[in-house]
Design a protein around this motif. Structure first.
Motif, mmCIF file in Angstrom:
data_model
loop_
_atom_site.group_PDB
_atom_site.id
_atom_site.type_symbol
_atom_site.label_atom_id
_atom_site.label_comp_id
_atom_site.label_asym_id
_atom_site.label_seq_id
_atom_site.Cartn_x
_atom_site.Cartn_y
_atom_site.Cartn_z
ATOM 1 N N CYS A 11 0.771 -1.254 0.048
ATOM 2 C CA CYS A 11 0.089 0.023 0.162
ATOM 3 C C CYS A 11 0.835 1.317 0.064
ATOM 4 O O CYS A 11 0.324 2.246 0.232
ATOM 5 N N SER A 12 2.127 1.088 -0.300
ATOM 6 C CA SER A 12 2.988 2.417 -0.382
ATOM 7 C C SER A 12 3.594 2.701 0.800
ATOM 8 O O SER A 12 3.332 2.000 1.995
ATOM 9 N N GLY A 14 4.360 3.975 4.343
ATOM 10 C CA GLY A 14 3.459 4.219 5.544
ATOM 11 C C GLY A 14 2.871 2.767 5.644
ATOM 12 O O GLY A 14 1.952 2.593 6.605
ATOM 13 N N VAL A 17 2.339 0.667 8.926
ATOM 14 C CA VAL A 17 1.422 1.182 9.797
ATOM 15 C C VAL A 17 0.367 0.278 9.739
ATOM 16 O O VAL A 17 -0.401 -0.252 10.365
ATOM 17 N N GLU A 18 -0.100 0.269 8.422
ATOM 18 C CA GLU A 18 -1.289 -0.635 8.218
ATOM 19 C C GLU A 18 -1.152 -2.210 8.467
ATOM 20 O O GLU A 18 -1.754 -2.917 8.887
ATOM 21 N N LEU A 21 -1.525 -2.643 12.063
ATOM 22 C CA LEU A 21 -3.032 -2.381 12.146
ATOM 23 C C LEU A 21 -3.652 -3.781 11.952
ATOM 24 O O LEU A 21 -4.609 -4.439 12.673
ATOM 25 N N ILE B 24 -8.580 4.694 13.836
ATOM 26 C CA ILE B 24 -7.706 4.569 12.735
ATOM 27 C C ILE B 24 -7.908 3.083 11.974
ATOM 28 O O ILE B 24 -6.994 3.198 11.050
ATOM 29 N N ASP B 25 -9.012 2.504 11.996
ATOM 30 C CA ASP B 25 -8.810 1.136 11.724
ATOM 31 C C ASP B 25 -9.844 1.720 10.104
ATOM 32 O O ASP B 25 -10.445 2.674 10.179
ATOM 33 N N LYS B 27 -8.953 0.062 6.910
ATOM 34 C CA LYS B 27 -8.081 -0.118 5.571
ATOM 35 C C LYS B 27 -6.988 0.924 5.043
ATOM 36 O O LYS B 27 -5.922 0.941 4.732
ATOM 37 N N TRP B 28 -7.589 2.260 4.853
ATOM 38 C CA TRP B 28 -6.564 3.326 4.287
ATOM 39 C C TRP B 28 -6.237 4.412 5.482
ATOM 40 O O TRP B 28 -5.535 5.297 5.116
ATOM 41 N N LYS B 29 -6.884 4.431 6.628
ATOM 42 C CA LYS B 29 -7.002 5.584 7.616
ATOM 43 C C LYS B 29 -5.570 5.669 8.042
ATOM 44 O O LYS B 29 -5.155 6.995 8.165
ATOM 45 N N GLY B 30 -4.793 4.817 8.597
ATOM 46 C CA GLY B 30 -3.612 4.737 8.885
ATOM 47 C C GLY B 30 -2.600 5.524 7.990
ATOM 48 O O GLY B 30 -1.808 6.323 8.443
ATOM 49 N N VAL B 31 -2.708 5.050 6.680
ATOM 50 C CA VAL B 31 -1.662 5.388 5.744
ATOM 51 C C VAL B 31 -2.318 6.862 5.463
ATOM 52 O O VAL B 31 -1.202 7.953 5.165
ATOM 53 N N ILE B 50 -1.262 6.812 -2.504
ATOM 54 C CA ILE B 50 -1.758 5.611 -2.174
ATOM 55 C C ILE B 50 -2.571 4.969 -3.373
ATOM 56 O O ILE B 50 -3.763 4.980 -3.507
ATOM 57 N N ASN B 52 -3.215 2.251 -4.711
ATOM 58 C CA ASN B 52 -4.094 1.138 -4.392
ATOM 59 C C ASN B 52 -5.374 1.400 -3.979
ATOM 60 O O ASN B 52 -6.392 0.458 -3.835
#
Lengths: 120, 120
Positions: A11-12, A14, A17-18, A21, B24-25, B27-31, B50, B52
DNA sequence: CATGACGGTATCCTTTTCGACACTATGTGC
DNA sequence: GCACATAGTGTCGAAAAGGATACCGTCATG
């Protein structure tokens, strides 16, 4: 069958972090880990600490945590069955993460009123 | 319509951990947060970081983060449209959490081979 | 003989999440 | 007059997550 998550993290920048998670995501995993920092617990001991989690869900979450190498499952060949869950070193290394989550949550998450009381 | 999560956190002690997770859950929020620590970004700037994440998902995640008061959305009434996203103080206060997640992830998450290279 | 504790499974169903894809409006450049 | 960039929205459908409920074997207790 516990799902296999996080096979890839494409996902690039960062994305670690994911990645992290996805290990602790899953509705009850954070709480399970949190309680296991206390020490080793048996299945029903965990269950009693998380009354809103169904037995099936708890089993699932524990299986996934085990598959991820975060907790260890020790079975005593007895009757009635006895199974103990404890953190692995890898699981224990998550402590700063869980702590950071808890610190922020304590400061920023508003609990439902009846729970705020119970927690106090 | 962005879903409303975390209305209640009745999951027993340890639940502020879960509470934080639900912010922060997704899928993409963390990033997204991770990239916004860099500074203010426009919609397509985030998008390019991002690749994807689909446009619809990115919009959803941004809306939820905004609804949670973690990011601010500033619209410039221009044509073509220009919208800037930045962290609110509350969002910025998540930095230790995201950092903890990233530290653990860097040490413990194995990336897909082609990505490990890209990250190096 | 029935009941309960223990640590689970199996099955079914609903809700939530996520991805694909098409579509929008306006202004600029070719 | 056509495409392109911007920042989206709408609809559809598949897949995953999660909840409800019932069931399993064994032993001890009443």
């Amino acid at each position: 069958m516990p799902r296999i998550r996080h096979e890839r993290f494409d996902c690039s920048p960062g994305c670690t972090v994911e990645g992290t998670l996805r290990y602790i995501d899953g509705k009850w995993k954070g709480v399970v880990l949190y309680h296991l920092f206390e020490g080793t617990l048996r299945f029903n001991e965990i269950r009693r600490r998380i009354p809103n989690c169904t037995q099936r869900m708890l089993t699932n979450q524990l299986r996934e945590l085990e598959a991820d190498g975060l907790i260890a499952r020790k079975i005593y060949p007895e009757v009635p069955p006895k199974v103990e869950y404890s953190l692995t070193p890898r699981g224990r290394s998550l402590e700063p993460v869980i702590t950071a989550l808890k610190v922020w949550g304590d400061a920023n998450v508003t609990l439902a009123p009846e729970i705020s009381q119970a927690a106090a």
